[in-house]
Write an enzyme that holds these catalytic residues in place. Structure first.
Site, PDB file in Angstrom:
ATOM      1  N   TYR A 110      27.502 107.788  69.073  1.00 50.94           N
ATOM      2  CA  TYR A 110      26.550 106.841  68.709  1.00 50.94           C
ATOM      3  C   TYR A 110      25.110 107.266  69.172  1.00 50.94           C
ATOM      4  CZ  TYR A 110      30.861 104.168  67.371  1.00 50.94           C
ATOM      5  OH  TYR A 110      32.251 103.726  66.908  1.00 50.94           O
TER       6      TYR A 110
ATOM      7  N   PHE B 289      35.320  98.177  61.168  1.00 52.19           N
ATOM      8  CA  PHE B 289      34.819  97.544  60.010  1.00 52.19           C
ATOM      9  C   PHE B 289      35.635  96.122  59.630  1.00 52.19           C
ATOM     10  CE2 PHE B 289      33.162 101.589  58.458  1.00 52.19           C
ATOM     11  CZ  PHE B 289      31.845 101.459  59.105  1.00 52.19           C
ATOM     12  N   PRO B 290      35.989  95.203  60.771  1.00 49.06           N
ATOM     13  CA  PRO B 290      36.635  94.185  60.619  1.00 49.06           C
ATOM     14  C   PRO B 290      35.998  93.167  59.404  1.00 49.06           C
ATOM     15  CG  PRO B 290      35.455  94.039  62.556  1.00 49.06           C
ATOM     16  CD  PRO B 290      35.412  95.377  62.149  1.00 49.06           C
ATOM     17  N   LEU B 291      34.651  93.367  59.453  1.00 49.25           N
ATOM     18  CA  LEU B 291      33.843  92.385  58.437  1.00 49.25           C
ATOM     19  C   LEU B 291      33.400  93.058  57.117  1.00 49.25           C
ATOM     20  CD1 LEU B 291      31.604  90.253  61.084  1.00 49.25           C
ATOM     21  CD2 LEU B 291      33.708  89.747  59.790  1.00 49.25           C
ATOM     22  N   GLY B 292      33.969  94.373  56.782  1.00 49.85           N
ATOM     23  CA  GLY B 292      33.702  95.065  55.717  1.00 49.85           C
ATOM     24  C   GLY B 292      32.796  96.413  55.977  1.00 49.85           C
ATOM     25  N   GLY B 293      32.105  96.336  56.981  1.00 48.52           N
ATOM     26  CA  GLY B 293      31.282  97.589  57.473  1.00 48.52           C
ATOM     27  C   GLY B 293      30.103  97.403  56.774  1.00 48.52           C
ATOM     28  N   PHE B 294      29.578  98.590  56.021  1.00 47.15           N
ATOM     29  CA  PHE B 294      28.344  98.456  55.540  1.00 47.15           C
ATOM     30  C   PHE B 294      28.197  97.715  54.139  1.00 47.15           C
ATOM     31  CE2 PHE B 294      28.523 102.551  57.947  1.00 47.15           C
ATOM     32  CZ  PHE B 294      27.633 102.203  58.669  1.00 47.15           C
TER      33      PHE B 294
ATOM     34  N   PRO C 148      29.532  94.106  53.304  1.00 48.80           N
ATOM     35  CA  PRO C 148      29.993  93.013  53.896  1.00 48.80           C
ATOM     36  C   PRO C 148      30.926  92.385  52.918  1.00 48.80           C
ATOM     37  CG  PRO C 148      27.874  92.983  54.451  1.00 48.80           C
ATOM     38  CD  PRO C 148      27.971  94.198  53.471  1.00 48.80           C
ATOM     39  N   LEU C 149      32.288  91.778  53.513  1.00 46.45           N
ATOM     40  CA  LEU C 149      33.137  91.281  52.673  1.00 46.45           C
ATOM     41  C   LEU C 149      32.679  90.069  51.671  1.00 46.45           C
ATOM     42  CD1 LEU C 149      35.958  90.842  55.654  1.00 46.45           C
ATOM     43  CD2 LEU C 149      35.868  92.467  53.397  1.00 46.45           C
TER      44      LEU C 149
END
Length: 293
Positions: free
Chosen positions: A66, A215-220, A222-223
């Site tokens: 990173y 990506f628990p929130l959808g990553g790039f 978002p959900l």
């Protein structure tokens, strides 16, 4: 003074004296745009890390690719000497090209170099947990992982690594890995909308192995879901808080590492651990991804 929170309970890694609060912190967003170079606000990044620990986070997920090197150097600057009980989980198996692309780095020399880079930039003599990253950009690919994992197992025997985990793997690859060394965690893509690992999570829970969704929130991307928004409105919470709360209630072996470069957003994420979803809410949210297999 920041008050410590109950972060969804805790989970002890198998075969290790490491008990992790289930809501952790992922450091990827501390680097610059496209996870490349330093952030615009290094002081702000340091503040996020210190606030996370002050609120009770004892599980920080990072990697020396990173930045590269940037997030580990910021973690060291912010938190070293590290408080007792803080577990830093890093990963190896990839590197960054000058064009900012992500490529595999699974040779013996690349893996050894990556472990030593992580040790140096984090200021550690031994890495708590190292995940071997294999597979594609967003998910696993078939094939043996024996060769690279054997390298890491050797480094573990040398005392450079306490525990090993896997990232981007199939159940079959986990089985192969367990013939080589103990595996304490698996880190795969999973969230409300991407439910391919439902069965895998249950199998890991039976073995007492942690599952850490990236990506628990959808990553790039978002959900987005009307069911998610409706549940959030009924709880007077954000949709992302509900998505995190659903993961915490999905299985007791799930550990979360949502990332952010904002102290306010960090607090919002951690407060998701205080939400309780009713069975009706969970059933409604399950429908987003088709429900458990």
């Amino acid at each position: 003074m920041t008050k410590q929170m109950d972060l969804g309970g805790s989970f002890m890694l198998p075969g290790a004296s490491m008990t992790l609060n289930r809501m952790g912190y992922g450091a990827m967003q501390l680097a610059g745009p496209q996870v490349w170079g330093p952030p615009r606000d290094i002081d702000g990044a340091i503040a996020v890390l210190r606030e996370a620990v002050a609120m009770g986070v004892n599980h920080v997920d990072t990697s020396d690719f990173y930045g590269p090197h940037v997030t580990n150097q910021i973690i060291k600057q912010a938190l070293h000497p590290y408080p007792d009980g803080l577990v830093i989980v890093t990963k190896v198996g990839a590197r960054r090209n000058e064009d900012k692309s992500w490529v595999h780095a699974l040779s013996r020399q690349e893996l050894a170099d990556a472990v030593h880079d992580n040790l140096r930039n984090l200021g550690l003599d031994t890495l708590d947990v190292v995940n071997l990253r294999v597979g594609g950009v967003m998910g696993p690919s078939e094939g043996s992982i024996e060769e690279p994992l054997t390298v890491l197992a050797e480094l573990k025997r040398q005392g450079l690594i306490h525990q090993l985990g896997l990232s981007n793997v199939t159940p079959e690859q986990l089985g192969e890995a367990q013939t080589i060394t103990e595996i304490v965690c698996v880190q795969n893509l999973y969230n409300l909308a991407h439910r391919h690992d439902d069965g895998f999570i249950n199998e890991l829970a039976e073995q007492g192995i942690a599952y850490v969704p990236f990506f628990p929130l959808g990553g790039f991307s978002p959900l987005q879901s009307s069911a998610l928004n409706a549940t959030a409105a009924s709880l007077e919470a954000t949709s992302m808080q509900v998505a995190l709360a659903w993961l915490l209630q999905r299985s007791p072996n799930i550990l979360l590492i949502p990332g952010t470069s904002s102290v306010q957003h960090l607090r919002e994420n951690l407060n998701a651990a205080t939400l309780h979803l009713s069975p009706e809410m969970i059933a409604n949210l399950d429908s987003i991804g088709g429900g458990p297999e």
